[in-house]
Design an enzyme around this catalytic site. Structure first.
Site: not given
Length: 302
Positions: A174-176, A178, A203
Site C-alpha cells: 500500500f501507499c498514499t 496507489g 490509503i
C-alpha cells in the site's frame, strides 16, 4: 472550502513538453494551484481549487492521450494548501530508477478498501508499506513492514535484502494514493513473486471508505500539501511541517528544545549550519510580517 484532487495515470506521452504549457494555462486561468508532474510514462500530482476550477482542470487532463478514464481522489481543505501552480517535466512521475518497470504491462491484483482488512489479517500475507520513513512514522497499518527507505528508489535494494524473510507468502502493498504500488507490484512480479496485491486507491481511499471503528489504520496519513496529514474521513490531521527540513512534526515536537518555528526541529537541528539558521530566521520574520499585513509571503507555503 477548497477541493483537493490527487491523481495519477500511467499512459504514454510522446511529447510531455507539448502538454506542459496548455495544462498550466488551464489551471492558472481557473485559480487552481498545486503540482503536476509530466513524463513520458504519464501524469501524477495533487491540485486544489474551487469545485469549478478543479472540474475545468480535470476536464483538460481527461482530454490528454490515454487519460479519458483517469481516476482521482477528492478531499477538502479549509485554506488553499498550495502557494502556486507548478507543472513540471520529469524522467519519471514517481521515481524508482528501474527502467524495465512498466505498470502498463502488468501490475498486481487490486484490492478494494472494503476487502483490505480481511486480506492483511491472513497469516500467509506479508503487508509492506512502500512509502518513505517519515511518512510511515506518523501512521501505517497494523503489522505492516516498514522498509525504512528515504526514497522510493531504495525499495528494490530493500526487497533484494529482505525477500528471503517472507518465504512463499503473498505480498500486499500500500501507499498514499496507489501510484508507488503500481511500480512496486510490477517490479515484484518480474522478480518472480506470484501473489502480489495492492490497495486500490491507496490509503486515501481506505480512510475515505472504511469506518474508523472498523479500521486497521493507526495514526494519520502524510499528504504532500499544506494540510500535512489527514485522518479518517480525510479530515485534516494534527501535524505541521518543519519549514527548515520539510518533515512532519507533531504538537508535542514543538516543545522539543530543538524546535524553533521556521528554523529547526529535532530532526534537522544538526543538519543545517548557523548561516542556514540565520537565513531561515530572516525568512520566518518576513513571513510573520506579511501575515500581519494580511498578505501571503512568497515563501510561506504552510
Amino acid at each position: 472550502m477548497f477541493t483537493v484532487a490527487a491523481l495519477y495515470k500511467f499512459t504514454p506521452f510522446e511529447s510531455p513538453e507539448a502538454i506542459q504549457g496548455p495544462l498550466a494555462k488551464v489551471c492558472c486561468e481557473h485559480g487552481v494551484k498545486g503540482t503536476l508532474l509530466l513524463a513520458r510514462e504519464g501524469i501524477n500530482g495533487t491540485i486544489a481549487g474551487t469545485p469549478e476550477g478543479i472540474s475545468a482542470a480535470l476536464a483538460h487532463i481527461k482530454s490528454l492521450p490515454g487519460c479519458r478514464d483517469i481516476e482521482w481522489k477528492e478531499s477538502t481543505a479549509e485554506t488553499m494548501p498550495f502557494p502556486r501552480m507548478k507543472v513540471r517535466l520529469k524522467r519519471e512521475i514517481v521515481t524508482m530508477g528501474q527502467p524495465d518497470v512498466d505498470p502498463t504491462a502488468s501490475v498486481g491484483t487490486y484490492v478494494p478498501p472494503e476487502d483490505w482488512n480481511d486480506l492483511i489479517a491472513s497469516d500467509d500475507v506479508v503487508v509492506i508499506d512502500t512509502r518513505n520513513d517519515y511518512e510511515v512514522a506518523i501512521g501505517t497499518f497494523e503489522g505492516a513492514e516498514d522498509p525504512l527507505t528515504k526514497t522510493f528508489g531504495e525499495f528494490p535494494d530493500w526487497w533484494a535484502a529482505n525477500a528471503n524473510r517472507f518465504g512463499n507468502k503473498k505480498v500486499a502493498m500500500f501507499c498514499t494514493g496507489g501510484i508507488r504500488c503500481e511500480k512496486a507490484s510490477n517490479y515484484l512480479l518480474a522478480q518472480g513473486v506470484e501473489d502480489v496485491f495492492h490497495l486500490k486507491g491507496g490509503i486515501l481511499k481506505y480512510l475515505e471508505t472504511v469506518p474508523k471503528k472498523e479500521s486497521r489504520w493507526n495514526g494519520e496519513c502524510f499528504v504532500f500539501d499544506g494540510r500535512v496529514a489527514v485522518g479518517h474521513g480525510l479530515a485534516e490531521g494534527s501535524y505541521d511541517l518543519c519549514h527548515a527540513c520539510r518533515m512532519p512534526i507533531s504538537a508535542a515536537d514543538k516543545f522539543h528544545p530543538a524546535f524553533e518555528q521556521g528554523v529547526s526541529c529535532h530532526q534537522c537541528i544538526d543538519a543545517t549550519s548557523d548561516t542556514d539558521k540565520t537565513r531561515f530566521r530572516e525568512r520566518q520574520k518576513q513571513i510573520l510580517l506579511a501575515r500581519a499585513r494580511g498578505e501571503t509571503h512568497f515563501r510561506d507555503d504552510g
